[in-house]
Design a protein around this motif. Structure first.
Motif, PDB file in Angstrom:
ATOM      1  N   PRO A 340       0.839  -1.205   0.000  1.00  0.00           N
ATOM      2  CA  PRO A 340       0.000   0.000   0.000  1.00  0.00           C
ATOM      3  C   PRO A 340       0.875   1.257   0.000  1.00  0.00           C
ATOM      4  N   HIS A 341       0.828   2.021  -1.094  1.00  0.00           N
ATOM      5  CA  HIS A 341       1.612   3.257  -1.170  1.00  0.00           C
ATOM      6  C   HIS A 341       1.175   4.272  -0.118  1.00  0.00           C
ATOM      7  N   ALA A 342      -0.136   4.338   0.130  1.00  0.00           N
ATOM      8  CA  ALA A 342      -0.632   5.345   1.069  1.00  0.00           C
ATOM      9  C   ALA A 342      -0.048   5.141   2.463  1.00  0.00           C
ATOM     10  N   LEU A 343       0.117   3.879   2.872  1.00  0.00           N
ATOM     11  CA  LEU A 343       0.675   3.598   4.200  1.00  0.00           C
ATOM     12  C   LEU A 343       2.117   4.080   4.301  1.00  0.00           C
ATOM     13  N   HIS A 344       2.907   3.869   3.286  1.00  0.00           N
ATOM     14  CA  HIS A 344       4.321   4.227   3.333  1.00  0.00           C
ATOM     15  C   HIS A 344       4.550   5.722   3.168  1.00  0.00           C
ATOM     16  N   LEU A 345       3.647   6.412   2.491  1.00  0.00           N
ATOM     17  CA  LEU A 345       3.826   7.848   2.254  1.00  0.00           C
ATOM     18  C   LEU A 345       3.088   8.708   3.265  1.00  0.00           C
ATOM     19  N   SER A 346       2.367   8.087   4.171  1.00  0.00           N
ATOM     20  CA  SER A 346       1.632   8.846   5.171  1.00  0.00           C
ATOM     21  C   SER A 346       2.603   9.521   6.146  1.00  0.00           C
ATOM     22  N   PRO A 347       2.349  10.776   6.538  1.00  0.00           N
ATOM     23  CA  PRO A 347       3.236  11.456   7.498  1.00  0.00           C
ATOM     24  C   PRO A 347       3.085  10.952   8.932  1.00  0.00           C
ATOM     25  N   VAL A 348       2.107  10.087   9.178  1.00  0.00           N
ATOM     26  CA  VAL A 348       1.916   9.501  10.507  1.00  0.00           C
ATOM     27  C   VAL A 348       1.889   7.986  10.355  1.00  0.00           C
ATOM     28  N   GLY A 349       2.114   7.286  11.443  1.00  0.00           N
ATOM     29  CA  GLY A 349       2.081   5.842  11.397  1.00  0.00           C
ATOM     30  C   GLY A 349       3.466   5.236  11.516  1.00  0.00           C
ATOM     31  N   GLY A 350       3.494   3.900  11.469  1.00  0.00           N
ATOM     32  CA  GLY A 350       4.741   3.173  11.651  1.00  0.00           C
ATOM     33  C   GLY A 350       5.824   3.493  10.655  1.00  0.00           C
ATOM     34  N   PRO A 351       5.571   3.474   9.329  1.00  0.00           N
ATOM     35  CA  PRO A 351       6.634   3.791   8.364  1.00  0.00           C
ATOM     36  C   PRO A 351       7.221   5.183   8.565  1.00  0.00           C
ATOM     37  N   ALA A 352       6.376   6.178   8.890  1.00  0.00           N
ATOM     38  CA  ALA A 352       6.895   7.527   9.108  1.00  0.00           C
ATOM     39  C   ALA A 352       7.786   7.576  10.339  1.00  0.00           C
ATOM     40  N   GLY A 361      13.950  11.581   7.299  1.00  0.00           N
ATOM     41  CA  GLY A 361      13.095  12.747   7.220  1.00  0.00           C
ATOM     42  C   GLY A 361      11.834  12.563   8.029  1.00  0.00           C
ATOM     43  N   ALA A 362      10.973  13.581   7.943  1.00  0.00           N
ATOM     44  CA  ALA A 362       9.732  13.551   8.709  1.00  0.00           C
ATOM     45  C   ALA A 362       8.800  12.459   8.220  1.00  0.00           C
ATOM     46  N   ALA A 363       8.875  12.127   6.939  1.00  0.00           N
ATOM     47  CA  ALA A 363       8.045  11.070   6.353  1.00  0.00           C
ATOM     48  C   ALA A 363       8.744  10.550   5.114  1.00  0.00           C
ATOM     49  N   LEU A 364       8.370   9.363   4.698  1.00  0.00           N
ATOM     50  CA  LEU A 364       8.966   8.778   3.501  1.00  0.00           C
ATOM     51  C   LEU A 364       8.413   9.482   2.260  1.00  0.00           C
ATOM     52  N   ASP A 365       9.220   9.507   1.222  1.00  0.00           N
ATOM     53  CA  ASP A 365       8.745  10.006  -0.064  1.00  0.00           C
ATOM     54  C   ASP A 365       9.171   9.033  -1.154  1.00  0.00           C
ATOM     55  N   CYS A 366       8.831   9.366  -2.381  1.00  0.00           N
ATOM     56  CA  CYS A 366       9.077   8.447  -3.497  1.00  0.00           C
ATOM     57  C   CYS A 366      10.557   8.134  -3.671  1.00  0.00           C
ATOM     58  N   ALA A 367      11.413   9.135  -3.452  1.00  0.00           N
ATOM     59  CA  ALA A 367      12.843   8.958  -3.702  1.00  0.00           C
ATOM     60  C   ALA A 367      13.500   7.987  -2.731  1.00  0.00           C
ATOM     61  N   ASN A 368      12.847   7.668  -1.600  1.00  0.00           N
ATOM     62  CA  ASN A 368      13.431   6.721  -0.661  1.00  0.00           C
ATOM     63  C   ASN A 368      13.486   5.313  -1.239  1.00  0.00           C
ATOM     64  N   ARG A 526      -0.230   8.681  -3.119  1.00  0.00           N
ATOM     65  CA  ARG A 526      -0.555   8.975  -1.711  1.00  0.00           C
ATOM     66  C   ARG A 526      -1.951   8.493  -1.321  1.00  0.00           C
ATOM     67  N   THR A 527      -2.778   8.199  -2.298  1.00  0.00           N
ATOM     68  CA  THR A 527      -4.133   7.717  -1.991  1.00  0.00           C
ATOM     69  C   THR A 527      -4.323   6.261  -2.379  1.00  0.00           C
ATOM     70  N   SER A 528      -3.247   5.590  -2.809  1.00  0.00           N
ATOM     71  CA  SER A 528      -3.357   4.196  -3.244  1.00  0.00           C
ATOM     72  C   SER A 528      -3.266   3.268  -2.044  1.00  0.00           C
ATOM     73  N   GLN A 529      -4.293   2.429  -1.862  1.00  0.00           N
ATOM     74  CA  GLN A 529      -4.347   1.503  -0.745  1.00  0.00           C
ATOM     75  C   GLN A 529      -4.009   0.078  -1.136  1.00  0.00           C
ATOM     76  N   SER A 530      -3.721  -0.174  -2.400  1.00  0.00           N
ATOM     77  CA  SER A 530      -3.471  -1.540  -2.859  1.00  0.00           C
ATOM     78  C   SER A 530      -2.384  -1.545  -3.917  1.00  0.00           C
ATOM     79  N   ALA A 531      -1.619  -2.640  -3.928  1.00  0.00           N
ATOM     80  CA  ALA A 531      -0.583  -2.786  -4.952  1.00  0.00           C
ATOM     81  C   ALA A 531      -1.185  -3.017  -6.323  1.00  0.00           C
ATOM     82  N   ALA A 532      -2.477  -3.364  -6.395  1.00  0.00           N
ATOM     83  CA  ALA A 532      -3.129  -3.577  -7.686  1.00  0.00           C
ATOM     84  C   ALA A 532      -3.474  -2.263  -8.374  1.00  0.00           C
ATOM     85  N   ASP A 533      -3.378  -1.137  -7.680  1.00  0.00           N
ATOM     86  CA  ASP A 533      -3.661   0.158  -8.314  1.00  0.00           C
ATOM     87  C   ASP A 533      -2.576   0.469  -9.342  1.00  0.00           C
ATOM     88  N   LEU A 534      -3.018   0.822 -10.541  1.00  0.00           N
ATOM     89  CA  LEU A 534      -2.081   1.198 -11.605  1.00  0.00           C
ATOM     90  C   LEU A 534      -1.898   2.704 -11.543  1.00  0.00           C
TER      91      LEU A 534
END
Length: 597
Positions: A340-352, A361-368, A526-534
């Protein structure tokens, strides 16, 4: 001693008009002023240009200071005219002829007339004394000499040079005579062939053939099947048919490389092919080829189909099935991965929080996770060891201060590692570790404790360890689709993961040109909740900046900006790719080299 002035003029009908005047005295003034005895209406004549005085048997000519006249054909500021022989004076566009004096009369006759360059000039014997006409050959002989010189220098010499070079099979780095025929400098790509015309012009007086281009460009293939390509072309108009007949008469076959790739335009990059070369066929392609799967396209801003990326829609065993689907259908991708992209790019939560602890950084971004290739045109495929292991560690034990990792991508070896470790004397359960507790990614001691599962009274340690890794909350289960066997802890299978090397086969996209944009401007990660999202942008997103070849939008985009007619390194291979993909039973392509596993 009087002067008899005869002024000759011509009427509109061509009739000659002669006016006569008699000037008494031995002095005659000539100029543009009304006070002069002979008035010449010409801006090239001064107000008081010349004074002619009679002295015995001659006439003295005195010109105003700083001016000249043509006296008997010679430019001078002063001179004399013999009254016995006469003479002439030319001032601007006027000619004054002084006639020989009559022995029985004391009058001096002067004829004044306006002449043009095309009129016959009077015989001037003095001119012949300084003329080159008796020295040079005649005009006819000069014309023949120049014609022979042109044939020798511009035809015979270049042809001789051409054949001499072919016989010696040499390459030259200096001027060659056949370069005289060149219409301009070569482009930068062919600059090294500047002095080797025969590299492309194999035969003299013959247009460049495709075989000469293919001698170097060995990886180039045709655009389409020749028969279908001929059917796709529009009907020729009267002018086009006439041009085709002329080409056939001159042995110039149509459809050559140089029809689109023009040379001798100067030391610059080859200009991209104009849009009209593509739109002539693709503007109404479905009308001429009803069975084509390619949509009509004549201008990106007005007539262009929605993008049809090639994505994995299913699997046949271990091999992914790749199909081209329009983005208008909102297709889903079956990559075999849970992400889930949204989970990893969220500014809050475990990945952040993990990113902050690791200094990302404060949160993960695409370049990570997504790293650009050295050229910057595209991105490297994501790899677990390089891009994910910083947070998702596979460490399971420490031996002599060294942390050992589970082998990613090899299920059998992972189970063997766990069985080998826990089949021996099992270490005690670390204090505070709950049964099947999920580890916090990124910490080696915790990762080691994660796989030291409870032994339990009724379950052996090795089987529990293997089962925990492939069960919910386990290291493999969280990211992969795991098939659980019926016999307990043996025979686990992880669904393979694959992504297409290129989603858009027939297009070309350069990320370097979009480096000033944010990834989220085009990709809704940032709004994708599934790896199936293109997460590919549709044509409407691109049209916010890109228009056709002629557009008021910020970026004018011709067909050549995104599409390659031929295959080249890094670009979509088109026909070559189709040969590599066998067809699946459902009409899709079974990816061989197409998808990265």
């Amino acid at each position: 001693m009087p002067f008899l002035i005869r002024t000759v003029s011509t009427s509109a009908e061509g009739r000659e008009i002669v006016r006569t005047a008699r000037i008494e005295g031995d002095r005659l003034t000539i100029g543009r002023s009304p006070e002069c005895d002979v008035r010449l209406t010409d801006l090239a004549v001064a107000l008081r240009h010349v004074v002619v005085r009679r002295d015995a048997s001659r006439l003295s000519v005195e010109v105003e200071s700083g001016l000249t006249v043509a006296l008997n054909g010679r430019s001078c500021a002063s001179g004399e005219i013999e009254t016995a022989s006469g003479g002439d004076i030319r001032i601007g566009a006027h000619l004054l002829r002084f006639m020989p004096a009559d022995p029985d009369s004391d009058e001096i006759a002067v004829t004044v007339e306006r002449i043009t360059e095309g009129e016959a000039k009077p015989d001037r014997s003095a001119d012949r004394l300084f003329s080159l006409a008796p020295v040079l050959p005649g005009k006819r002989l000069m014309a023949w000499l120049l014609a022979v010189a042109v044939l020798v220098l511009c035809v015979a010499w270049p042809v001789r040079t051409f054949y001499d070079r072919q016989q010696r099979a040499e390459r030259f780095a200096h001027f060659q005579a056949d370069e005289i025929w060149s219409s301009g400098h070569l482009s930068k790509a062919h600059a090294r062939l500047q002095h080797d015309c025969s590299a492309c012009h194999v035969q003299p007086f013959e247009s460049v053939r495709d075989a000469a281009c293919l001698a170097c460009h060995t990886q180039i293939h045709g655009h389409a099947d020749p028969y279908r390509l001929a059917r796709a072309k529009p009907e020729l108009g009267a002018w086009g048919a006439f041009q085709l007949r002329i080409k056939q008469a001159l042995n110039v076959p149509p459809g050559r490389c140089i029809d689109c790739h023009t040379e001798h335009q100067g030391p610059q990059e080859m200009a991209p092919t104009p849009q009209r070369f593509c739109a002539d066929c693709h503007g109404d392609l479905s009308g001429r080829l009803p069975d084509t799967g390619i949509g009509d396209a004549s201008d990106f801003g007005r007539v262009h189909p929605e993008f049809q990326p090639a994505l994995i829609t299913g699997w046949q065993g271990e091999r992914p099935v790749v199909q081209r689907l329009s983005l208008a259908r909102r297709p889903r991708e079956d990559s075999g991965l849970k992400f889930p992209h949204a989970l990893h790019l969220s500014p809050v939560g475990g990945p952040a929080q993990m990113g902050r602890r690791l200094g990302l950084g404060a949160a993960l971004d695409c370049a990570n996770c997504h790293q650009a290739e050295p050229k910057g045109t595209s991105f490297r495929p994501v790899e677990m060891e390089r891009d994910c292991s910083m947070c998702h560690s596979l460490a399971f034990r420490r031996v002599g201060g060294e942390v050992q990792m589970l082998r990613h991508g090899n299920v059998g070896l992972v189970m063997a590692q766990l069985r080998g470790f826990y089949g021996s004397r099992r270490p005690p359960l670390p204090p505070g570790l709950a049964p099947l507790a999920r580890r916090v990614p990124g910490s080696a001691p915790q990762a080691e404790a994660r796989v030291q599962f409870e032994r339990g009274a009724d379950q052996p340690g090795p089987d529990a360890a293997v089962r925990a890794v492939f069960s919910p909350g386990g290291a493999c289960y969280d990211c992969h689709k795991v098939e659980t066997p019926a016999d307990g802890a043996s025979g686990y299978r992880v669904h393979p993961v694959a992504f297409p090397l290129r989603y858009v086969r027939h297009g070309w996209f350069d990320h370097r040109a979009h480096s000033g944009q944010e990834c989220s401007d085009c990709h809704a990660a940032r709004t994708s909740q599934s790896a199936a999202d293109l997460l590919l942008p549709g044509i409407a997103t691109c049209r916010t900046c890109h228009g056709g070849e002629r557009t008021p939008k910020p970026v004018a985009s011709s067909c050549a900006m995104c599409h390659d007619y031929h295959a080249r390194a890094g670009a979509p291979p088109m026909i070559v790719r189709r040969r590599l993909l066998p067809q699946a039973p459902d009409g899709g392509a079974v990816a061989g080299t197409e998808a990265r596993r």
